[in-house]
Design an enzyme around this catalytic site. Sequence first.
Site, PDB file in Angstrom:
ATOM      1  CG  HIS A  29      35.101  42.231  41.045  1.00 35.83           C
ATOM      2  ND1 HIS A  29      34.299  41.599  39.857  1.00 35.83           N
ATOM      3  CD2 HIS A  29      35.518  40.353  40.823  1.00 35.83           C
ATOM      4  CE1 HIS A  29      34.048  40.693  39.795  1.00 35.83           C
ATOM      5  NE2 HIS A  29      35.026  40.398  40.792  1.00 35.83           N
ATOM      6  CB  THR A  30      39.939  48.335  40.750  1.00 31.72           C
ATOM      7  OG1 THR A  30      40.735  47.072  40.034  1.00 31.72           O
ATOM      8  CG2 THR A  30      39.733  47.567  42.202  1.00 31.72           C
TER       9      THR A  30
ATOM     10  CB  SER B 120      37.887  24.793  18.034  1.00 30.05           C
ATOM     11  OG  SER B 120      38.498  24.242  19.770  1.00 30.05           O
TER      12      SER B 120
ATOM     13  N   GLY C 187      39.231  31.325  35.000  1.00 38.18           N
ATOM     14  CA  GLY C 187      39.732  32.312  35.318  1.00 38.18           C
ATOM     15  C   GLY C 187      41.090  33.016  34.981  1.00 38.18           C
TER      16      GLY C 187
ATOM     17  CB  SER D  77      41.474  36.344  30.277  1.00 36.49           C
ATOM     18  OG  SER D  77      40.427  37.164  31.295  1.00 36.49           O
TER      19      SER D  77
ATOM     20  CB  SER E  48      36.394  34.875  26.978  1.00 33.50           C
ATOM     21  OG  SER E  48      36.425  35.538  27.605  1.00 33.50           O
TER      22      SER E  48
ATOM     23  CG  ASP F 112      39.421  39.287  31.411  1.00 28.62           C
ATOM     24  OD1 ASP F 112      40.037  40.411  32.490  1.00 28.62           O
ATOM     25  OD2 ASP F 112      38.448  39.130  31.610  1.00 28.62           O
TER      26      ASP F 112
HETATM   27  C1  GLA Z   1      36.901  39.129  34.721  1.00 27.33           C
HETATM   28  C2  GLA Z   1      36.729  40.452  33.790  1.00 27.33           C
HETATM   29  C3  GLA Z   1      37.592  41.986  34.002  1.00 27.33           C
HETATM   30  C4  GLA Z   1      37.904  42.012  36.104  1.00 27.33           C
HETATM   31  C5  GLA Z   1      38.119  40.540  36.387  1.00 27.33           C
HETATM   32  C6  GLA Z   1      37.879  41.071  37.810  1.00 27.33           C
HETATM   33  O1  GLA Z   1      38.052  38.303  34.539  1.00 27.33           O
HETATM   34  O2  GLA Z   1      36.307  39.640  32.882  1.00 27.33           O
HETATM   35  O3  GLA Z   1      37.047  42.581  33.961  1.00 27.33           O
HETATM   36  O4  GLA Z   1      36.482  42.669  36.560  1.00 27.33           O
HETATM   37  O5  GLA Z   1      37.002  39.643  36.514  1.00 27.33           O
HETATM   38  O6  GLA Z   1      39.014  41.948  38.414  1.00 27.33           O
END
Ligand code: GLA
Length: 383
Positions: free
Chosen positions: A33-34, A66, A122, A124, A126, A170
């Site tokens: 979350h940085t 898909s 988690g 990504s 997306s 991401d």
């Molecule tokens: C998700 C968000 C990213 C990032 C992380 C946490 O993956 O899409 O932008 O904020 O959480 O680091």
Amino acid sequence: MLTSIKNAFFETFGRAPEVVTRAPGRIEFLGNHTDYNEGVVLSLAVDRATWVAAAAREDTQCRVHSLEQDSTREFPLDVPADPVPGDWVNYVKGVLVELRKRGYRPPAFDAVIGSTVPMSAGMSSSAALEMSFALAMGRMAGIDLPWTEWARIGQGAENNYVGARTGLLDQFSSLRGRKGHLVFSDFRTLEVDNVPLPDETAVVVADSMVKHQLTNEYNERRSRCEEAVAFLKTRYDGVTALRDVTRAELEACKPDMDIMAWRRAMHVVGENERVFAGVEALAKNDLVGFGRLMFESHESARTLFENSCVELDILVEIGRSLPGCFGARLSGGGFGGISVHLVQATEAENYARRLGTAYQTRTDIAPDIMLCQPDDGAAVVEG
Ligand code: GLA
């Protein structure tokens, strides 16, 4: 995958695709979350990717199939303003909306999507879809943009269409990954570097199978960080983001700040410190030191940012007790999803097996344990 996605396109639409692209998922390695706080992150593009095969159409109807969902969506090129909540095709539509905002009009198209990135875990999936699809559209419409702009288009799809106020991590990771390397990203300067991951290590990823519903909790955490910045601005000159405050400055504000905003901010400030320390540790090949930072990161997420969950805590705890473990932590938005483990390569298979068995015994949930490699970033593969 190239042959199978091309065959799938042929079977679905009865012709050959014009373009095939591939974009990997990502693992956030250190720095949680940085990104939206203008901080720093170490991540990697993983060897699991989303592939798009596409070809233009003469009319204004778009069709997307898909393979994983085994379903097809049809919609007009002038995408409806409102997304259908929870629909996988929103990421595709969101990219089209962002392109149009920038004055581009790609043609209508047929597309097939195939992916090996686990969904809602988690990693990504997306961003992998957005980047793979965006590169396909770019190639078909002859749109040539700097990579940072493609990243912003993906982020725009999330922020403005899907409604998740995510940062750029991401998309950066998916675009800038490199085999055998971590991606160091600075979200203030938007500079990116590749940092080698020592050969004697392996990356083990454990999907807790707790599906995260990111949008609400994520947006709430982001608001708290903004609240913290608003307060810190009143105390220190020149603060525009959490990147601008030191641990000591934040400590000094503790008595006067909303405690929730303070704890969220302390997590972010600590994560930035740990990423810089992590880069130094890797440069010295200090894997034990790097692993310690991963454990500290998890502890900070658990107690300060409160974006862990019991299952992720269990995965990290089991990891710590296994031979060959350097470090482990939750990875990504949190509230479920994956943990990432840095492990001695010679122990990796054993580690993965024991982690899976012990987790299942403790939780009654069968996890998905993956041995992952840092891979190259997104690219047009054909066409
Ligand atoms: C998700 C968000 C990213 C990032 C992380 C946490 O993956 O899409 O932008 O904020 O959480 O680091």
